[in-house]
Design a protein around this motif. Structure first.
Motif, PDB file in Angstrom:
ATOM      1  N   ASN A   1       0.712  -1.496  -0.296  1.00 41.12           N
ATOM      2  CA  ASN A   1      -0.308  -0.272  -0.112  1.00 41.12           C
ATOM      3  C   ASN A   1       1.352   1.153   0.126  1.00 41.12           C
ATOM      4  O   ASN A   1       1.778   1.393   1.184  1.00 41.12           O
ATOM      5  CB  ASN A   1      -1.189   0.018   1.283  1.00 41.12           C
ATOM      6  CG  ASN A   1      -1.927  -1.289   0.992  1.00 41.12           C
ATOM      7  OD1 ASN A   1      -2.396  -1.059  -0.310  1.00 41.12           O
ATOM      8  ND2 ASN A   1      -2.317  -1.499   2.475  1.00 41.12           N
ATOM      9  N   PRO A   2       0.648   2.463  -0.630  1.00 30.53           N
ATOM     10  CA  PRO A   2       1.261   3.372  -1.213  1.00 30.53           C
ATOM     11  C   PRO A   2       1.329   4.147   0.779  1.00 30.53           C
ATOM     12  O   PRO A   2       0.768   3.927   1.300  1.00 30.53           O
ATOM     13  CB  PRO A   2       0.944   4.253  -1.658  1.00 30.53           C
ATOM     14  CG  PRO A   2      -0.755   3.616  -2.434  1.00 30.53           C
ATOM     15  CD  PRO A   2      -0.708   2.460  -1.461  1.00 30.53           C
ATOM     16  N   ASP A   3       2.309   5.294   1.096  1.00 27.21           N
ATOM     17  CA  ASP A   3       2.309   6.247   1.966  1.00 27.21           C
ATOM     18  C   ASP A   3       0.705   6.740   1.789  1.00 27.21           C
ATOM     19  O   ASP A   3       0.448   6.601   1.092  1.00 27.21           O
ATOM     20  CB  ASP A   3       3.067   7.024   2.067  1.00 27.21           C
ATOM     21  CG  ASP A   3       4.537   6.232   2.042  1.00 27.21           C
ATOM     22  OD1 ASP A   3       4.575   4.945   2.920  1.00 27.21           O
ATOM     23  OD2 ASP A   3       5.992   7.071   1.528  1.00 27.21           O
ATOM     24  N   ARG A   4       0.005   7.448   3.182  1.00 31.03           N
ATOM     25  CA  ARG A   4      -0.536   7.958   3.581  1.00 31.03           C
ATOM     26  C   ARG A   4      -1.095   9.021   2.764  1.00 31.03           C
ATOM     27  O   ARG A   4      -1.875   9.598   2.079  1.00 31.03           O
ATOM     28  CB  ARG A   4      -1.608   8.346   5.218  1.00 31.03           C
ATOM     29  CG  ARG A   4      -2.722   9.052   5.005  1.00 31.03           C
ATOM     30  CD  ARG A   4      -4.166   8.229   4.384  1.00 31.03           C
ATOM     31  NE  ARG A   4      -4.510   6.748   5.328  1.00 31.03           N
ATOM     32  CZ  ARG A   4      -4.617   7.147   6.144  1.00 31.03           C
ATOM     33  NH1 ARG A   4      -5.674   7.932   6.264  1.00 31.03           N
ATOM     34  NH2 ARG A   4      -5.357   5.389   6.860  1.00 31.03           N
ATOM     35  N   TRP A   5       0.114   9.700   1.981  1.00 33.73           N
ATOM     36  CA  TRP A   5      -0.083  11.090   2.033  1.00 33.73           C
ATOM     37  C   TRP A   5      -0.539  10.914   0.177  1.00 33.73           C
ATOM     38  O   TRP A   5      -0.651  11.738  -0.933  1.00 33.73           O
ATOM     39  CB  TRP A   5       1.393  11.438   1.766  1.00 33.73           C
ATOM     40  CG  TRP A   5       2.814  11.244   1.056  1.00 33.73           C
ATOM     41  CD1 TRP A   5       3.449  10.684   1.691  1.00 33.73           C
ATOM     42  CD2 TRP A   5       3.124  11.682   0.130  1.00 33.73           C
ATOM     43  NE1 TRP A   5       4.399  10.243   1.046  1.00 33.73           N
ATOM     44  CE2 TRP A   5       3.468  10.605  -0.331  1.00 33.73           C
ATOM     45  CE3 TRP A   5       2.043  11.674  -1.359  1.00 33.73           C
ATOM     46  CZ2 TRP A   5       4.393  10.390  -1.636  1.00 33.73           C
ATOM     47  CZ3 TRP A   5       2.995  11.608  -2.522  1.00 33.73           C
ATOM     48  CH2 TRP A   5       4.391  11.617  -2.871  1.00 33.73           C
ATOM     49  N   VAL A   6      -0.021  10.097  -0.239  1.00 33.03           N
ATOM     50  CA  VAL A   6      -0.304   9.576  -1.670  1.00 33.03           C
ATOM     51  C   VAL A   6      -1.707   9.263  -2.008  1.00 33.03           C
ATOM     52  O   VAL A   6      -2.254   9.630  -2.890  1.00 33.03           O
ATOM     53  CB  VAL A   6       0.470   8.570  -2.483  1.00 33.03           C
ATOM     54  CG1 VAL A   6       0.004   7.955  -3.396  1.00 33.03           C
ATOM     55  CG2 VAL A   6       2.126   8.589  -1.914  1.00 33.03           C
TER      56      VAL A   6
END
Length: 240
Positions: free
Chosen positions: A22-27
């Motif tokens: 999963n990508p970072d939350r900011w993404v």
């Protein structure tokens, strides 16, 4: 050669069905803001709406085939309108489902995409979207439509084959957020247009003639599907 094929096929299958981190939350939040910035301003929306039209007309076409109708062609126009033609009974459940599929297709595709991303299947999402666009291309019957679908499908193909995992994640999340957010606006545009111009030949008006239920009821259905898809898909994407 046989040994190479035996090795490549499982690798390809693993790549397709495997999961990606999963990508970072900011993404996730950043792509949501980018999609919102494309959907809200009228100038950007006039261009980006072409992608929603592809999903809209693709929804008509897919449901027509699933209900046993004969799909004869799809046309996409530069004013972001479209037309899907199919042969079959001009009444009955198949025709009703086909007419109802247009406005509901983009948000439901977004919801399905959010479900795939929530399980980490970014590559599967990109390849599935590419396959659907290629299948749709066969049924396009005008030059602008061919160009639009080719450019869209080519973008998905290039990202899925050549881009790294981080770029793929950013692209996939941006596309799904756009379908979820962009799937909400057309129903409101239709509502405003009907309030100004009255009944016409919109999907809601066609459904009203087919079912003898008020067009406003079908418009409410379009709103309900798009807003519920946005809420459900948004929760999946944000991991709530």
């Amino acid at each position: 050669m046989d040994r190479l094929a035996a090795t490549a096929l499982p690798d390809l299958w693993d790549r397709l069905l495997g999961t990606q981190p999963n990508p970072d939350r900011w993404v996730v939040t950043g792509t949501a803001l980018v999609a919102l910035a494309v959907v809200v301003p009228a100038a950007l929306w006039r261009v980006a709406r072409n992608a929603i039209t592809i999903a809209h007309e693709g929804g008509h076409g897919l449901v027509a085939l699933l209900t046993g109708r004969t799909l004869t062609g799809i046309r996409l126009h530069s004013d972001t309108s479209g037309l899907t033609l199919s042969r079959g009974k001009p009444y009955g459940l198949g025709m009703i489902l086909t007419a109802a599929a247009g406005y509901t297709a983009p948000p439901l595709l977004g919801l399905g995409g959010a479900a795939l991303l929530a399980t980490g299947r970014i590559t599967l999402l990109l390849w599935a979207a590419t396959a659907l666009l290629l299948a749709m291309l066969v049924m396009i019957r005008n030059a602008y439509g061919v160009l639009t679908v080719l450019l869209t499908g080519g973008t998905f193909l290039l990202v899925s084959w050549l881009a790294g995992p981080q770029v793929q994640a950013v692209f996939a999340y941006a596309v799904v957020w756009f379908l979820l957010l962009g799937g909400v606006r057309p129903a409101f545009e239709l509502q405003v247009r009907r309030a100004r111009e009255g009944g016409g030949d919109s999907d809601a008006d066609q459904l009203a003639r087919l079912t003898h239920a008020p067009a406003g009821l079908w418009l409410f259905l379009f709103h309900a599907v798009s807003l519920c898809s946005l809420m459900g898909g948004g929760r999946w994407l944000l991991g709530l």
